[in-house]
Write a protein that holds these residues in place. Structure first.
Motif, PDB file in Angstrom:
ATOM      1  N   GLY A  27       0.813  -1.212   0.000  1.00 42.31           N
ATOM      2  CA  GLY A  27       0.000   0.000   0.000  1.00 42.31           C
ATOM      3  C   GLY A  27       0.840   1.253   0.000  1.00 42.31           C
ATOM      4  N   PRO A  28       0.218   2.363  -0.341  1.00 39.23           N
ATOM      5  CA  PRO A  28       0.964   3.616  -0.512  1.00 39.23           C
ATOM      6  C   PRO A  28       1.557   4.177   0.774  1.00 39.23           C
ATOM      7  CG  PRO A  28      -1.404   3.973  -0.770  1.00 39.23           C
ATOM      8  CD  PRO A  28      -1.190   2.489  -0.686  1.00 39.23           C
ATOM      9  N   PHE A  29       0.944   3.939   1.923  1.00 34.07           N
ATOM     10  CA  PHE A  29       1.483   4.482   3.169  1.00 34.07           C
ATOM     11  C   PHE A  29       2.875   3.932   3.471  1.00 34.07           C
ATOM     12  CE2 PHE A  29       2.155   4.276   7.774  1.00 34.07           C
ATOM     13  CZ  PHE A  29       2.079   5.629   8.089  1.00 34.07           C
ATOM     14  N   TRP A  30       3.083   2.645   3.183  1.00 34.97           N
ATOM     15  CA  TRP A  30       4.340   1.978   3.525  1.00 34.97           C
ATOM     16  C   TRP A  30       5.356   1.963   2.389  1.00 34.97           C
ATOM     17  CZ3 TRP A  30       4.946   1.191   8.475  1.00 34.97           C
ATOM     18  CH2 TRP A  30       3.833   1.041   9.277  1.00 34.97           C
ATOM     19  N   ALA A  31       4.993   2.438   1.221  1.00 34.07           N
ATOM     20  CA  ALA A  31       5.816   2.282   0.020  1.00 34.07           C
ATOM     21  C   ALA A  31       7.253   2.766   0.199  1.00 34.07           C
ATOM     22  CB  ALA A  31       5.163   2.989  -1.158  1.00 34.07           C
ATOM     23  N   ARG A  32       7.456   3.864   0.884  1.00 35.16           N
ATOM     24  CA  ARG A  32       8.812   4.424   1.021  1.00 35.16           C
ATOM     25  C   ARG A  32       9.394   4.234   2.417  1.00 35.16           C
ATOM     26  NH1 ARG A  32       6.308   8.134  -2.602  1.00 35.16           N
ATOM     27  NH2 ARG A  32       7.395   8.121  -4.601  1.00 35.16           N
ATOM     28  N   LYS A  33       8.764   3.395   3.218  1.00 39.66           N
ATOM     29  CA  LYS A  33       9.246   3.163   4.580  1.00 39.66           C
ATOM     30  C   LYS A  33       9.987   1.820   4.636  1.00 39.66           C
ATOM     31  CE  LYS A  33       5.661   5.876   6.895  1.00 39.66           C
ATOM     32  NZ  LYS A  33       5.326   6.720   5.799  1.00 39.66           N
ATOM     33  N   ASP A  34      11.074   1.810   5.387  1.00 42.35           N
ATOM     34  CA  ASP A  34      11.847   0.574   5.515  1.00 42.35           C
ATOM     35  C   ASP A  34      12.187   0.287   6.979  1.00 42.35           C
ATOM     36  OD1 ASP A  34      13.225  -1.645   4.116  1.00 42.35           O
ATOM     37  OD2 ASP A  34      15.013  -0.727   5.001  1.00 42.35           O
ATOM     38  N   ALA A  35      12.939   1.154   7.619  1.00 41.41           N
ATOM     39  CA  ALA A  35      13.293   0.941   9.025  1.00 41.41           C
ATOM     40  C   ALA A  35      12.028   0.983   9.871  1.00 41.41           C
ATOM     41  CB  ALA A  35      14.280   2.005   9.491  1.00 41.41           C
ATOM     42  N   VAL A 100       3.011 -14.762  -2.419  1.00 43.43           N
ATOM     43  CA  VAL A 100       1.697 -14.503  -3.009  1.00 43.43           C
ATOM     44  C   VAL A 100       0.823 -13.996  -1.867  1.00 43.43           C
ATOM     45  CG1 VAL A 100      -0.317 -15.466  -4.167  1.00 43.43           C
ATOM     46  CG2 VAL A 100       1.962 -16.347  -4.705  1.00 43.43           C
ATOM     47  N   SER A 101       0.419 -12.735  -1.927  1.00 38.27           N
ATOM     48  CA  SER A 101      -0.318 -12.133  -0.827  1.00 38.27           C
ATOM     49  C   SER A 101      -1.744 -11.792  -1.216  1.00 38.27           C
ATOM     50  CB  SER A 101       0.401 -10.847  -0.388  1.00 38.27           C
ATOM     51  OG  SER A 101      -0.307 -10.201   0.647  1.00 38.27           O
ATOM     52  N   ASN A 102      -2.639 -11.837  -0.222  1.00 35.18           N
ATOM     53  CA  ASN A 102      -3.983 -11.296  -0.407  1.00 35.18           C
ATOM     54  C   ASN A 102      -3.867  -9.809  -0.707  1.00 35.18           C
ATOM     55  OD1 ASN A 102      -5.209 -13.708   0.170  1.00 35.18           O
ATOM     56  ND2 ASN A 102      -6.058 -13.058   2.119  1.00 35.18           N
ATOM     57  N   SER A 103      -4.953  -9.221  -1.153  1.00 35.66           N
ATOM     58  CA  SER A 103      -4.943  -7.786  -1.414  1.00 35.66           C
ATOM     59  C   SER A 103      -6.061  -7.108  -0.625  1.00 35.66           C
ATOM     60  CB  SER A 103      -5.094  -7.514  -2.908  1.00 35.66           C
ATOM     61  OG  SER A 103      -6.309  -8.039  -3.380  1.00 35.66           O
ATOM     62  N   PHE A 104      -5.977  -5.801  -0.548  1.00 33.67           N
ATOM     63  CA  PHE A 104      -7.015  -4.992   0.074  1.00 33.67           C
ATOM     64  C   PHE A 104      -7.293  -3.809  -0.849  1.00 33.67           C
ATOM     65  CE2 PHE A 104      -3.096  -3.053   1.459  1.00 33.67           C
ATOM     66  CZ  PHE A 104      -3.358  -1.693   1.501  1.00 33.67           C
ATOM     67  N   GLN A 116      -8.403   1.639  -5.321  1.00 35.33           N
ATOM     68  CA  GLN A 116      -7.330   0.827  -5.894  1.00 35.33           C
ATOM     69  C   GLN A 116      -7.078  -0.365  -4.993  1.00 35.33           C
ATOM     70  OE1 GLN A 116      -3.754   2.583  -7.450  1.00 35.33           O
ATOM     71  NE2 GLN A 116      -4.684   4.624  -7.463  1.00 35.33           N
ATOM     72  N   SER A 117      -6.546  -1.406  -5.587  1.00 28.64           N
ATOM     73  CA  SER A 117      -6.217  -2.624  -4.866  1.00 28.64           C
ATOM     74  C   SER A 117      -4.702  -2.677  -4.646  1.00 28.64           C
ATOM     75  CB  SER A 117      -6.678  -3.834  -5.686  1.00 28.64           C
ATOM     76  OG  SER A 117      -6.407  -5.020  -4.990  1.00 28.64           O
ATOM     77  N   PHE A 118      -4.306  -3.107  -3.450  1.00 28.31           N
ATOM     78  CA  PHE A 118      -2.894  -3.232  -3.092  1.00 28.31           C
ATOM     79  C   PHE A 118      -2.687  -4.561  -2.383  1.00 28.31           C
ATOM     80  CE2 PHE A 118      -3.941   1.283  -2.968  1.00 28.31           C
ATOM     81  CZ  PHE A 118      -2.950   1.821  -3.773  1.00 28.31           C
ATOM     82  N   PRO A 119      -1.494  -5.165  -2.502  1.00 31.86           N
ATOM     83  CA  PRO A 119      -1.223  -6.396  -1.756  1.00 31.86           C
ATOM     84  C   PRO A 119      -1.073  -6.088  -0.266  1.00 31.86           C
ATOM     85  CG  PRO A 119       0.764  -5.660  -2.861  1.00 31.86           C
ATOM     86  CD  PRO A 119      -0.352  -4.740  -3.311  1.00 31.86           C
ATOM     87  N   GLU A 120      -1.547  -7.019   0.581  1.00 34.51           N
ATOM     88  CA  GLU A 120      -1.336  -6.847   2.025  1.00 34.51           C
ATOM     89  C   GLU A 120       0.157  -6.787   2.328  1.00 34.51           C
ATOM     90  OE1 GLU A 120      -3.399  -9.168   5.020  1.00 34.51           O
ATOM     91  OE2 GLU A 120      -4.922  -9.672   3.532  1.00 34.51           O
ATOM     92  N   VAL A 121       0.919  -7.604   1.614  1.00 34.28           N
ATOM     93  CA  VAL A 121       2.366  -7.677   1.774  1.00 34.28           C
ATOM     94  C   VAL A 121       2.972  -7.514   0.388  1.00 34.28           C
ATOM     95  CG1 VAL A 121       4.250  -9.277   2.285  1.00 34.28           C
ATOM     96  CG2 VAL A 121       2.291  -9.157   3.816  1.00 34.28           C
ATOM     97  N   ASP A 122       3.921  -6.575   0.249  1.00 31.08           N
ATOM     98  CA  ASP A 122       4.493  -6.372  -1.083  1.00 31.08           C
ATOM     99  C   ASP A 122       5.834  -7.064  -1.279  1.00 31.08           C
ATOM    100  OD1 ASP A 122       6.237  -4.628   0.266  1.00 31.08           O
ATOM    101  OD2 ASP A 122       5.336  -2.825  -0.590  1.00 31.08           O
ATOM    102  N   ARG A 123       6.448  -7.502  -0.189  1.00 33.92           N
ATOM    103  CA  ARG A 123       7.689  -8.280  -0.321  1.00 33.92           C
ATOM    104  C   ARG A 123       8.002  -8.981   0.995  1.00 33.92           C
ATOM    105  NH1 ARG A 123       9.018  -2.865  -0.458  1.00 33.92           N
ATOM    106  NH2 ARG A 123      10.597  -2.120   0.980  1.00 33.92           N
ATOM    107  N   ALA A 124       8.824 -10.014   0.875  1.00 30.27           N
ATOM    108  CA  ALA A 124       9.306 -10.765   2.040  1.00 30.27           C
ATOM    109  C   ALA A 124      10.811 -10.919   1.875  1.00 30.27           C
ATOM    110  CB  ALA A 124       8.638 -12.141   2.104  1.00 30.27           C
ATOM    111  N   ALA A 125      11.514 -11.031   2.999  1.00 29.64           N
ATOM    112  CA  ALA A 125      12.968 -11.197   2.939  1.00 29.64           C
ATOM    113  C   ALA A 125      13.466 -11.824   4.235  1.00 29.64           C
ATOM    114  CB  ALA A 125      13.655  -9.850   2.706  1.00 29.64           C
ATOM    115  N   TRP A 126      14.604 -12.469   4.121  1.00 26.66           N
ATOM    116  CA  TRP A 126      15.285 -13.035   5.281  1.00 26.66           C
ATOM    117  C   TRP A 126      16.289 -12.010   5.801  1.00 26.66           C
ATOM    118  CZ3 TRP A 126      13.774 -17.319   7.659  1.00 26.66           C
ATOM    119  CH2 TRP A 126      13.004 -18.232   6.953  1.00 26.66           C
ATOM    120  N   PHE A 127      16.348 -11.858   7.130  1.00 25.40           N
ATOM    121  CA  PHE A 127      17.274 -10.918   7.753  1.00 25.40           C
ATOM    122  C   PHE A 127      17.977 -11.590   8.918  1.00 25.40           C
ATOM    123  CE2 PHE A 127      13.901  -8.228   5.998  1.00 25.40           C
ATOM    124  CZ  PHE A 127      14.652  -7.318   5.258  1.00 25.40           C
ATOM    125  N   GLY A 128      19.257 -11.268   9.086  1.00 25.38           N
ATOM    126  CA  GLY A 128      19.976 -11.671  10.288  1.00 25.38           C
ATOM    127  C   GLY A 128      19.397 -10.927  11.480  1.00 25.38           C
TER     128      GLY A 128
END
Length: 153
Positions: A27-35, A100-104, A116-128
């Protein structure tokens, strides 16, 4: 009464150490957020639903895979949103490319009248562990210590 979510912290061990699977909200709120923006796969428990069943369902909805294996209870954690998170750990593996994520659906741009429709989760990753502490929402960071205490018993 606060809303209660259930989630699974998937973890694996590599030669470089333990890694945690985290997901980034869509979704657009989280698009540019990482930390402090990433999370474990989680979601609200339906009325009368078993907590472990809810955690597996939410993992499946957000990631697209049903996790097998015994869940290790990590406890309940208060989130900054005043929700409570009941978390479980599971040792396993997942290919983030298979996400593969559901959308909202939401009005976007705001006040435009367009939906507009957006995925609940746009990516996944492994982190130490160190990177996961930076990526996780503040209220979920205690999950790392709970996991380490649980797997070292």
């Amino acid at each position: 009464m606060p809303e209660i979510s259930a989630g699974i912290l998937l973890h694996r061990t590599r030669p470089s150490g333990r890694e945690l699977l985290l997901v980034h909200p869509g979704g657009p709120f989280w698009a540019r957020k990482d930390a402090a923006a990433w999370s474990i796969p989680k979601g609200l428990i339906d009325p009368g639903e078993d907590r472990e069943a809810a955690a597996r369902r939410e993992f499946s909805e957000e990631v697209g895979a049903v996790p097998d294996g015994a869940l290790l209870p990590l406890g309940a954690f208060r989130l900054s949103s005043a929700k409570q998170l009941v978390a479980f750990a599971l040792e396993g593996d997942f290919d983030p490319q298979a996400l593969v994520s559901n959308s909202f659906e939401m009005e976007w741009p705001a006040h435009s009248g367009r939906r507009q429709s957006f995925p609940e989760v746009d990516r996944a990753a492994w982190f130490g562990l160190a990177a996961a502490r930076e990526k996780l929402h503040l209220g979920q960071r205690p999950l790392i210590d709970a996991l380490l205490a649980a797997v070292e018993r």
